[in-house]
Scaffold this motif. Sequence first.
Motif, PDB file in Angstrom:
ATOM      1  N   PRO A  43       0.805  -1.223   0.000  1.00  0.00           N
ATOM      2  CA  PRO A  43       0.000   0.000   0.000  1.00  0.00           C
ATOM      3  C   PRO A  43       0.840   1.277   0.000  1.00  0.00           C
ATOM      4  O   PRO A  43       0.332   2.349  -0.291  1.00  0.00           O
ATOM      5  N   GLU A  44       2.124   1.145   0.324  1.00  0.00           N
ATOM      6  CA  GLU A  44       3.002   2.326   0.270  1.00  0.00           C
ATOM      7  C   GLU A  44       3.307   2.717  -1.174  1.00  0.00           C
ATOM      8  O   GLU A  44       3.682   3.844  -1.444  1.00  0.00           O
ATOM      9  N   SER A  45       3.210   1.738  -2.050  1.00  0.00           N
ATOM     10  CA  SER A  45       3.620   1.966  -3.437  1.00  0.00           C
ATOM     11  C   SER A  45       2.473   2.545  -4.253  1.00  0.00           C
ATOM     12  O   SER A  45       1.370   2.008  -4.266  1.00  0.00           O
ATOM     13  N   LEU A  46       2.736   3.604  -4.967  1.00  0.00           N
ATOM     14  CA  LEU A  46       1.705   4.236  -5.795  1.00  0.00           C
ATOM     15  C   LEU A  46       1.183   3.266  -6.847  1.00  0.00           C
ATOM     16  O   LEU A  46      -0.002   3.273  -7.180  1.00  0.00           O
ATOM     17  N   ASP A  47       2.075   2.420  -7.367  1.00  0.00           N
ATOM     18  CA  ASP A  47       1.659   1.467  -8.392  1.00  0.00           C
ATOM     19  C   ASP A  47       0.652   0.446  -7.872  1.00  0.00           C
ATOM     20  O   ASP A  47       0.015  -0.243  -8.648  1.00  0.00           O
ATOM     21  N   SER A  48       0.520   0.335  -6.568  1.00  0.00           N
ATOM     22  CA  SER A  48      -0.498  -0.563  -6.019  1.00  0.00           C
ATOM     23  C   SER A  48      -1.909   0.016  -6.163  1.00  0.00           C
ATOM     24  O   SER A  48      -2.891  -0.694  -6.004  1.00  0.00           O
ATOM     25  N   TRP A  49      -1.985   1.297  -6.406  1.00  0.00           N
ATOM     26  CA  TRP A  49      -3.281   1.979  -6.428  1.00  0.00           C
ATOM     27  C   TRP A  49      -3.685   2.469  -7.814  1.00  0.00           C
ATOM     28  O   TRP A  49      -4.864   2.692  -8.078  1.00  0.00           O
ATOM     29  N   LEU A  50      -2.690   2.677  -8.667  1.00  0.00           N
ATOM     30  CA  LEU A  50      -2.965   3.478  -9.854  1.00  0.00           C
ATOM     31  C   LEU A  50      -2.100   3.024 -11.015  1.00  0.00           C
ATOM     32  O   LEU A  50      -0.924   2.719 -10.827  1.00  0.00           O
ATOM     33  N   ALA A  51      -2.671   2.989 -12.215  1.00  0.00           N
ATOM     34  CA  ALA A  51      -1.866   2.723 -13.403  1.00  0.00           C
ATOM     35  C   ALA A  51      -2.451   3.506 -14.566  1.00  0.00           C
ATOM     36  O   ALA A  51      -3.672   3.580 -14.722  1.00  0.00           O
ATOM     37  N   VAL A  52      -1.577   4.115 -15.367  1.00  0.00           N
ATOM     38  CA  VAL A  52      -2.010   4.857 -16.546  1.00  0.00           C
ATOM     39  C   VAL A  52      -1.568   4.059 -17.758  1.00  0.00           C
ATOM     40  O   VAL A  52      -0.384   3.748 -17.906  1.00  0.00           O
ATOM     41  N   ALA A  53      -2.524   3.705 -18.601  1.00  0.00           N
ATOM     42  CA  ALA A  53      -2.199   2.895 -19.781  1.00  0.00           C
ATOM     43  C   ALA A  53      -1.720   3.788 -20.921  1.00  0.00           C
ATOM     44  O   ALA A  53      -1.846   5.009 -20.880  1.00  0.00           O
ATOM     45  N   ALA A  54      -1.207   3.153 -21.968  1.00  0.00           N
ATOM     46  CA  ALA A  54      -0.642   3.892 -23.101  1.00  0.00           C
ATOM     47  C   ALA A  54      -1.696   4.764 -23.788  1.00  0.00           C
ATOM     48  O   ALA A  54      -1.376   5.791 -24.381  1.00  0.00           O
ATOM     49  N   ASP A  55      -2.957   4.360 -23.702  1.00  0.00           N
ATOM     50  CA  ASP A  55      -4.010   5.167 -24.332  1.00  0.00           C
ATOM     51  C   ASP A  55      -4.595   6.197 -23.362  1.00  0.00           C
ATOM     52  O   ASP A  55      -5.586   6.846 -23.667  1.00  0.00           O
ATOM     53  N   GLY A  56      -3.981   6.333 -22.219  1.00  0.00           N
ATOM     54  CA  GLY A  56      -4.424   7.365 -21.270  1.00  0.00           C
ATOM     55  C   GLY A  56      -5.500   6.898 -20.311  1.00  0.00           C
ATOM     56  O   GLY A  56      -5.853   7.618 -19.375  1.00  0.00           O
ATOM     57  N   PHE A  57      -6.028   5.695 -20.518  1.00  0.00           N
ATOM     58  CA  PHE A  57      -7.020   5.201 -19.566  1.00  0.00           C
ATOM     59  C   PHE A  57      -6.331   4.906 -18.227  1.00  0.00           C
ATOM     60  O   PHE A  57      -5.185   4.454 -18.194  1.00  0.00           O
ATOM     61  N   VAL A  58      -7.052   5.194 -17.186  1.00  0.00           N
ATOM     62  CA  VAL A  58      -6.498   5.027 -15.841  1.00  0.00           C
ATOM     63  C   VAL A  58      -7.198   3.856 -15.166  1.00  0.00           C
ATOM     64  O   VAL A  58      -8.429   3.747 -15.231  1.00  0.00           O
ATOM     65  N   THR A  59      -6.435   2.994 -14.555  1.00  0.00           N
ATOM     66  CA  THR A  59      -7.026   1.946 -13.724  1.00  0.00           C
ATOM     67  C   THR A  59      -6.653   2.238 -12.276  1.00  0.00           C
ATOM     68  O   THR A  59      -5.486   2.495 -11.976  1.00  0.00           O
ATOM     69  N   ALA A  60      -7.658   2.239 -11.432  1.00  0.00           N
ATOM     70  CA  ALA A  60      -7.401   2.417 -10.004  1.00  0.00           C
ATOM     71  C   ALA A  60      -7.806   1.131  -9.296  1.00  0.00           C
ATOM     72  O   ALA A  60      -8.763   0.466  -9.687  1.00  0.00           O
ATOM     73  N   TYR A  61      -7.044   0.781  -8.273  1.00  0.00           N
ATOM     74  CA  TYR A  61      -7.260  -0.468  -7.548  1.00  0.00           C
ATOM     75  C   TYR A  61      -7.760  -0.119  -6.155  1.00  0.00           C
ATOM     76  O   TYR A  61      -7.085   0.603  -5.410  1.00  0.00           O
ATOM     77  N   THR A  62      -8.932  -0.609  -5.824  1.00  0.00           N
ATOM     78  CA  THR A  62      -9.485  -0.277  -4.516  1.00  0.00           C
ATOM     79  C   THR A  62      -9.865  -1.534  -3.750  1.00  0.00           C
ATOM     80  O   THR A  62     -10.324  -2.517  -4.339  1.00  0.00           O
ATOM     81  N   GLY A  63      -9.673  -1.477  -2.469  1.00  0.00           N
ATOM     82  CA  GLY A  63     -10.077  -2.580  -1.601  1.00  0.00           C
ATOM     83  C   GLY A  63     -11.446  -2.349  -0.982  1.00  0.00           C
ATOM     84  O   GLY A  63     -11.849  -3.066  -0.067  1.00  0.00           O
ATOM     85  N   LYS A  64     -12.158  -1.344  -1.474  1.00  0.00           N
ATOM     86  CA  LYS A  64     -13.531  -1.096  -1.013  1.00  0.00           C
ATOM     87  C   LYS A  64     -14.459  -1.292  -2.204  1.00  0.00           C
ATOM     88  O   LYS A  64     -14.293  -0.648  -3.239  1.00  0.00           O
ATOM     89  N   CYS A  65     -15.427  -2.179  -2.062  1.00  0.00           N
ATOM     90  CA  CYS A  65     -16.212  -2.563  -3.236  1.00  0.00           C
ATOM     91  C   CYS A  65     -17.648  -2.063  -3.148  1.00  0.00           C
ATOM     92  O   CYS A  65     -18.123  -1.645  -2.107  1.00  0.00           O
ATOM     93  N   ASP A  66     -18.304  -2.155  -4.293  1.00  0.00           N
ATOM     94  CA  ASP A  66     -19.659  -1.618  -4.433  1.00  0.00           C
ATOM     95  C   ASP A  66     -20.670  -2.753  -4.350  1.00  0.00           C
ATOM     96  O   ASP A  66     -20.629  -3.686  -5.141  1.00  0.00           O
ATOM     97  N   PHE A  67     -21.569  -2.650  -3.385  1.00  0.00           N
ATOM     98  CA  PHE A  67     -22.630  -3.657  -3.237  1.00  0.00           C
ATOM     99  C   PHE A  67     -23.963  -3.123  -3.728  1.00  0.00           C
ATOM    100  O   PHE A  67     -25.003  -3.646  -3.399  1.00  0.00           O
ATOM    101  N   GLY A  68     -23.891  -2.025  -4.468  1.00  0.00           N
ATOM    102  CA  GLY A  68     -25.127  -1.410  -4.928  1.00  0.00           C
ATOM    103  C   GLY A  68     -25.378  -0.080  -4.260  1.00  0.00           C
ATOM    104  O   GLY A  68     -26.420   0.538  -4.442  1.00  0.00           O
ATOM    105  N   GLN A  69     -24.394   0.363  -3.467  1.00  0.00           N
ATOM    106  CA  GLN A  69     -24.582   1.626  -2.758  1.00  0.00           C
ATOM    107  C   GLN A  69     -23.881   2.782  -3.475  1.00  0.00           C
ATOM    108  O   GLN A  69     -23.807   3.872  -2.940  1.00  0.00           O
ATOM    109  N   GLY A  70     -23.364   2.528  -4.672  1.00  0.00           N
ATOM    110  CA  GLY A  70     -22.798   3.614  -5.469  1.00  0.00           C
ATOM    111  C   GLY A  70     -21.323   3.878  -5.240  1.00  0.00           C
ATOM    112  O   GLY A  70     -20.786   4.875  -5.717  1.00  0.00           O
ATOM    113  N   MET A  71     -20.645   2.973  -4.521  1.00  0.00           N
ATOM    114  CA  MET A  71     -19.226   3.215  -4.222  1.00  0.00           C
ATOM    115  C   MET A  71     -18.348   3.150  -5.465  1.00  0.00           C
ATOM    116  O   MET A  71     -17.313   3.809  -5.533  1.00  0.00           O
TER     117      MET A  71
END
Lengths: 764, 164
Positions: A43-71
């Motif tokens: 969790p200290e590493s930024l790469d654990s949370w975020l990645a920018v792809a070559a086409d500019g799309f961003v993937t974020a990694y979260t340990g909090k998930c959405d059960f239908g509450q809009g998270m």
Amino acid sequence: MTKQFSRRDFLAASGALIVSFSGASQFVVAQGPFATHPSHINPESLDSWLAVAADGFVTAYTGKCDFGQGMYTAQTQLVAEELCVPFGKVKLIQCDTSITPDQGTTSGSQSTPTNFNSENVAQAAATGREALLAMAAQRLSVSVDQLTVADGIVHAPSGAHISYAELIGGKRFEMTVNAKAKRRSPADWTVLGKSIPSTDQTALMTGTFEFVHNIHIPGMLHGRVVRPPETGATVASVDEQFVQHLPGVIKVVVKTNFVGVVAEKQWQAAQAVKVLKVTWTPATTPLPLQKDFYDHIRKQPSRQLMLVNSKDVDDKLKSAAHVLKATYSYPYQSHGSIGASCAVADVQADRATVWSSTQSVYPTRHSVSVLTGLPLDSVRVIFVRGSGCYGLNAADTVSYDAALLSQAVQKPVRVQLTRQDEFVSENYGAACVIDQQVAVNNSGAIVAWDCETWSTSFGGRPGYDKPGNVLTGMLAGLEPETITPKVAIEPTGELRNGNNAVPSYVVGCVSGKCGGAGSIRSERVLAHAVKSPFFTGPLRSPLRLQNTFAHECFMDEICAYLKADPVALRLQHLSDPRVMDVLKAAAKLANWEARPSPTRQTAHTGIATGRGIACVAYEGDNGYAALVAEVEVDQASGEIHAKRFFVANDSGPISNPAGLRNQLEGGVLQGMSRALGEEITWDDRKVTSINWQTYKTLPLGIRVPTIESVLINRPDMKATGAGETTITLAAAAIGNAVFDGTGARLREVPFTPDRVKAALAARG
Amino acid sequence: MPSLNDSLGKMSPIPLKVNGKTHNVDVDPLTPLLFVLADELHLRGPKFGCGLAQCGACTVLIQGKAVRSCVMPLSALKQHEVTTLEGLGTPEKPHAIQQAFIDEQAAQCGFCLSGVILTAKALLDEKPKASDEELQDAFSNVLCRCFTHTRIMQAVRRYQAGLA
């Protein structure tokens, strides 16, 4: 040495999941640091949370998930905002132990505080933005303070510009998350704070959304389980002869008291468990009688916790002009997820993958490791949404079911619980009984508040080391957590009001520091935890709802006794401005008429109308809400119909107003259903509320009350939870409204017609 | 249990028309329609909620009526076509009632939607001017446990207004 997951394994194992990723995300997953080190996501590493792809799309990694509450949508907004990229260019990967950081359990109104305040996802995105600006400054040969950024493109004053994709696309940041990276000011927000439509709606409405129930793995078999027919029964013997030759049946699996069947098709498995002859040994003692249960629990040995004690309460009560007392009780309730829980597991000789709708992927990984004997690093748990869970429903236990059955056949197995399985397998919201007592002086002020609560507890969230805390773990031979009786010691440290056992109206002083929301100085709150005959666990607003019901109804009784207006007397005894503000805002929205309850209507027949109010500082400081209910009571039938609700809510800075309203409104009505009908029932041996005819929920076909909400936005404050504020208040507001309309006080949830009629008859 | 063995033993392909396509499914004819739709055809609209026809999550349309597929054996279907939630419209081109639900953001978890949308559609196709009481009656055994009731009713009324 266990085999690690490779990129190929990841793709092969998650075929059903991967199709929902965009092309860009697939690339990022391939490049991400996690596919090779599932246990070492740092969790200290930024790469654990975020990645920018070559086409500019961003993937974020979260340990909090959405059960239908809009998270999902709110967290996507958060990343887009902090990183300064368009909302549509961010994809989230939620809760996968091989990919996302361990953020524990998604629960307790903690997702927004965890990821929106100065840590985790928000801080990672802010770090990423600052890093990208620094890179751009170097590339464009200007200083950072001259740069502006919008939509993932950094602009220099000269007109030169460079995109995030050009700066880092497809490469790792290779840096740590900076705790001091500057967050964007709410005044500058362009994505957060907007009512961006929830990203899942179109797929949901068109039946294309993938729930865990829809996961299909090549070669997947179907499992069903046989639960003990009575609480605490154990397996004496299993006779397989009637199922052995049924078509499609692969295996009968028995592990201590866990029994299940694996078949080729679901229907075959469903038939086989009906035919399988299991002989059970009943529990040695019968269940305590339900009709005496609240008396029973107050007589049990308990683990005591003194939350506040000013040590002068007894003296104040002795010398008081008036002493008021009342007892409130609250039943076991079910999460009652509309979809009976389901999970898929693929357990092979050297590794396991589980697709689960659990709120706790990382803890579930530990449990599956214990249950299967596989090393932790060889277990992967992937979150896939199930039906709304509202806490610890049977999602965890069915994940264990699937793992045990899959391991027995070494093939992927999908387990679907039946409705009855779900009702007897889950960890119920705790039953409670709560004694209240206050001293009131001659000028109408409350001078001492004394509260003693008994709540039931057995098992709970398995966490990282207690798979026995849910049914399947215990059936497989693992010990549940239970109550060790303990005498209370005087409170130390600071006020801990996470369960709202301490009413809002006291000062809440511990070690000389006062953390309460109120002004009553003489205070004592003693909480007892008592061993429950049934599994218990968090259910939306766990104990907060039960305690708040008792506090807010009792406050209403005090107001009535003193012939004081329920808003005015509350305000007189509150000190926390945020609770006071929501109380005033709800009253204003409802055009609250300042007067004592009950209303002057005196007729004891026909339809009576009334209004009631309740307020809460959720967990002491994790959200603030007030609720006004307007109800009609049919005094002949005892039926309550809520006509209108008025909500005021303060959860700090608002990420998505429409999403927030959806949570507040759903909370009010779910709270109404829990107040009016929901109750787990049992006889001397077993739970008897096992389907939707015996467990009474309000259907969609009711006269739906109108709900008006005022959202208090506090951009300068920390973000708090919002999913549990209004549900905490519904029972109290409705009960107070019934009193206002009829003069009958309801002290036991649910407010069934029979209980309402009994209270009406007791008016004299 | 000889009858069960007999019935489980009968396996021959059964034609089944769903959302405009005909499939041949090789299952016990007593298999509940829901299991065929979900497990054999991998459809995601109808869902297992209770298996007891008490919640509505498994609802499909057959001859315009909202039917609980969890308790309907495949053999009872005769030759009738089945329409599931994904058979109404697509994400690119949702049916008007689906669009009304999207516009109102009328889902939280969304597990209930086959029951909600198809029950409403069946009623309103037959009675476009259905009263509040008639809607309540149709929804009397449809559950939404997230209690998204206010938005669901707004979506239904939005769709109903478009029918006028």
